[in-house]
Design a protein around this motif. Sequence first.
Motif, PDB file in Angstrom:
ATOM      1  N   PRO A  25     -90.070 -54.361  36.774  1.00 36.86           N
ATOM      2  CA  PRO A  25     -89.163 -53.834  37.795  1.00 36.86           C
ATOM      3  C   PRO A  25     -89.829 -52.759  38.640  1.00 36.86           C
ATOM      4  O   PRO A  25     -90.593 -51.937  38.129  1.00 36.86           O
ATOM      5  CB  PRO A  25     -88.014 -53.256  36.963  1.00 36.86           C
ATOM      6  N   VAL A  26     -89.545 -52.785  39.921  1.00 33.58           N
ATOM      7  CA  VAL A  26     -90.002 -51.731  40.829  1.00 33.58           C
ATOM      8  C   VAL A  26     -88.838 -50.831  41.212  1.00 33.58           C
ATOM      9  O   VAL A  26     -88.874 -49.627  40.993  1.00 33.58           O
ATOM     10  CB  VAL A  26     -90.642 -52.337  42.098  1.00 33.58           C
ATOM     11  N   ALA A  27     -87.777 -51.430  41.760  1.00 31.70           N
ATOM     12  CA  ALA A  27     -86.639 -50.611  42.187  1.00 31.70           C
ATOM     13  C   ALA A  27     -85.400 -51.462  42.419  1.00 31.70           C
ATOM     14  O   ALA A  27     -85.488 -52.566  42.965  1.00 31.70           O
ATOM     15  CB  ALA A  27     -86.980 -49.852  43.461  1.00 31.70           C
ATOM     16  N   LEU A  28     -84.265 -50.954  42.005  1.00 27.38           N
ATOM     17  CA  LEU A  28     -82.958 -51.479  42.405  1.00 27.38           C
ATOM     18  C   LEU A  28     -82.600 -50.776  43.709  1.00 27.38           C
ATOM     19  O   LEU A  28     -82.750 -49.558  43.818  1.00 27.38           O
ATOM     20  CB  LEU A  28     -81.907 -51.153  41.340  1.00 27.38           C
TER      21      LEU A  28
ATOM     22  N   ALA B 199     -86.219 -59.447  44.464  1.00 31.00           N
ATOM     23  CA  ALA B 199     -85.535 -60.103  43.343  1.00 31.00           C
ATOM     24  C   ALA B 199     -84.057 -59.756  43.405  1.00 31.00           C
ATOM     25  O   ALA B 199     -83.682 -58.701  43.935  1.00 31.00           O
ATOM     26  CB  ALA B 199     -86.137 -59.650  42.010  1.00 31.00           C
ATOM     27  N   ASN B 200     -83.221 -60.631  42.880  1.00 32.56           N
ATOM     28  CA  ASN B 200     -81.783 -60.368  42.954  1.00 32.56           C
ATOM     29  C   ASN B 200     -81.034 -60.980  41.783  1.00 32.56           C
ATOM     30  O   ASN B 200     -81.641 -61.449  40.811  1.00 32.56           O
ATOM     31  CB  ASN B 200     -81.226 -60.874  44.289  1.00 32.56           C
ATOM     32  N   VAL B 201     -79.728 -60.988  41.891  1.00 27.98           N
ATOM     33  CA  VAL B 201     -78.881 -61.502  40.812  1.00 27.98           C
ATOM     34  C   VAL B 201     -79.209 -62.962  40.503  1.00 27.98           C
ATOM     35  O   VAL B 201     -79.108 -63.397  39.351  1.00 27.98           O
ATOM     36  CB  VAL B 201     -77.390 -61.332  41.181  1.00 27.98           C
ATOM     37  N   ALA B 202     -79.645 -63.719  41.513  1.00 29.02           N
ATOM     38  CA  ALA B 202     -79.990 -65.129  41.286  1.00 29.02           C
ATOM     39  C   ALA B 202     -81.268 -65.259  40.472  1.00 29.02           C
ATOM     40  O   ALA B 202     -81.301 -65.947  39.449  1.00 29.02           O
ATOM     41  CB  ALA B 202     -80.133 -65.863  42.614  1.00 29.02           C
ATOM     42  N   THR B 203     -82.334 -64.590  40.907  1.00 33.37           N
ATOM     43  CA  THR B 203     -83.636 -64.772  40.261  1.00 33.37           C
ATOM     44  C   THR B 203     -83.729 -64.081  38.904  1.00 33.37           C
ATOM     45  O   THR B 203     -84.519 -64.487  38.051  1.00 33.37           O
ATOM     46  CB  THR B 203     -84.767 -64.256  41.167  1.00 33.37           C
ATOM     47  N   LEU B 204     -82.911 -63.034  38.681  1.00 39.94           N
ATOM     48  CA  LEU B 204     -83.019 -62.269  37.435  1.00 39.94           C
ATOM     49  C   LEU B 204     -81.870 -62.494  36.461  1.00 39.94           C
ATOM     50  O   LEU B 204     -81.987 -62.124  35.286  1.00 39.94           O
ATOM     51  CB  LEU B 204     -83.122 -60.770  37.745  1.00 39.94           C
TER      52      LEU B 204
ATOM     53  N   TRP C  13     -76.481 -58.131  43.799  1.00 41.11           N
ATOM     54  CA  TRP C  13     -77.354 -56.960  43.775  1.00 41.11           C
ATOM     55  C   TRP C  13     -78.809 -57.385  43.988  1.00 41.11           C
ATOM     56  O   TRP C  13     -79.193 -58.514  43.698  1.00 41.11           O
ATOM     57  CB  TRP C  13     -77.206 -56.174  42.472  1.00 41.11           C
ATOM     58  N   THR C  14     -79.587 -56.457  44.524  1.00 43.64           N
ATOM     59  CA  THR C  14     -80.957 -56.786  44.908  1.00 43.64           C
ATOM     60  C   THR C  14     -81.921 -55.643  44.599  1.00 43.64           C
ATOM     61  O   THR C  14     -81.520 -54.497  44.425  1.00 43.64           O
ATOM     62  CB  THR C  14     -81.056 -57.088  46.419  1.00 43.64           C
ATOM     63  N   GLY C  15     -83.206 -55.989  44.562  1.00 46.18           N
ATOM     64  CA  GLY C  15     -84.235 -54.987  44.337  1.00 46.18           C
ATOM     65  C   GLY C  15     -85.608 -55.609  44.468  1.00 46.18           C
ATOM     66  O   GLY C  15     -85.765 -56.676  45.085  1.00 46.18           O
TER      67      GLY C  15
END
Length: 308
Positions: A102-105, A77-82, A236-238
């Motif tokens: 959330p799992v992890a940034l 997941a990233n800035v686009a999807t979240l 940003w991503t995670g």
Amino acid sequence: MLLTANSFASYPERPITLIVPFNAGTTPDIVSRLLANVVSTDIGQQIVVINRVGASGIIGTQAVINAPADGYTIGFANVATLAINQSLYKKLPYDADKQLAPVALTGYVQNVLAVRKDLGVKSVSDLISLARSAPGKLSVGSAGNGTTGHLSAEMFKAMAGVSITHVPYKGGPEADLALMRGEVDLVFENITSIAPYLKSGNVVPLAVTGARRDSRLPKLPTMAETGLKDYQAVAWTGYVAPAATDPQILDLLNKAFNKAVNSDAMKARLADMAYEVSTGTRAAFFDLAHKERPVWAAVIKSSGAAVD
């Protein structure tokens, strides 16, 4: 899905699927595969990366949401999807806060503002002056409507008070090539994607879009340093999981991803891709998304950006 103590103690018992909602060979895909290899070793089960591409990450995100909440499916997941999609789409078919956990940034990638070599521009202030002298005459290429490159450009236009024509392409490489060929005048592009052109000298970098300078381009100022003091835009991503996934599993995965991304070897590998490591608690990942949603909402509203 709540697990008993005994069932959690045996997790994971089989391979885990990691859904990446973006194309193979992109930064999300490459980073996910690197981390999957390291985390797999740590937890004792293979993590299999599957690309489910389409609609600015929506298809892959929905695939994660619809998967069993048993800890055996997670997603990139990233800035686009979240954060961006929440305003970009009038009818977004998922609710990240309710349907995902959330799992992890894990980190972020900056964009670079770069111009074509023969534009005669040496700084951001030069670019602003040129744009103001010829409203609408300059063009900015991007990887597509609603991408961080597009919206980084829209943020710049709003803060600098300039009019520049947006030209969307089918991806970052296409936009980069268009800049090199002189088909567009500037881009805000992922550092990793545009790096080969920067090295060759075919395009001129002016600034990076994050809060601090990039380690690979230490002489390049941030946009804020050039005078646009509130400018900041990074991808940003995670990682996430279906919302009902057992918190114990999520905590285990958070620990494993944090350990993997913070290892010296992984940091060095990611640095070569201009990927900056940033980790924390599970909650910190969604806190970041909540903080940035109104920022991108304002940019999308002022620019009129839309994809549906």
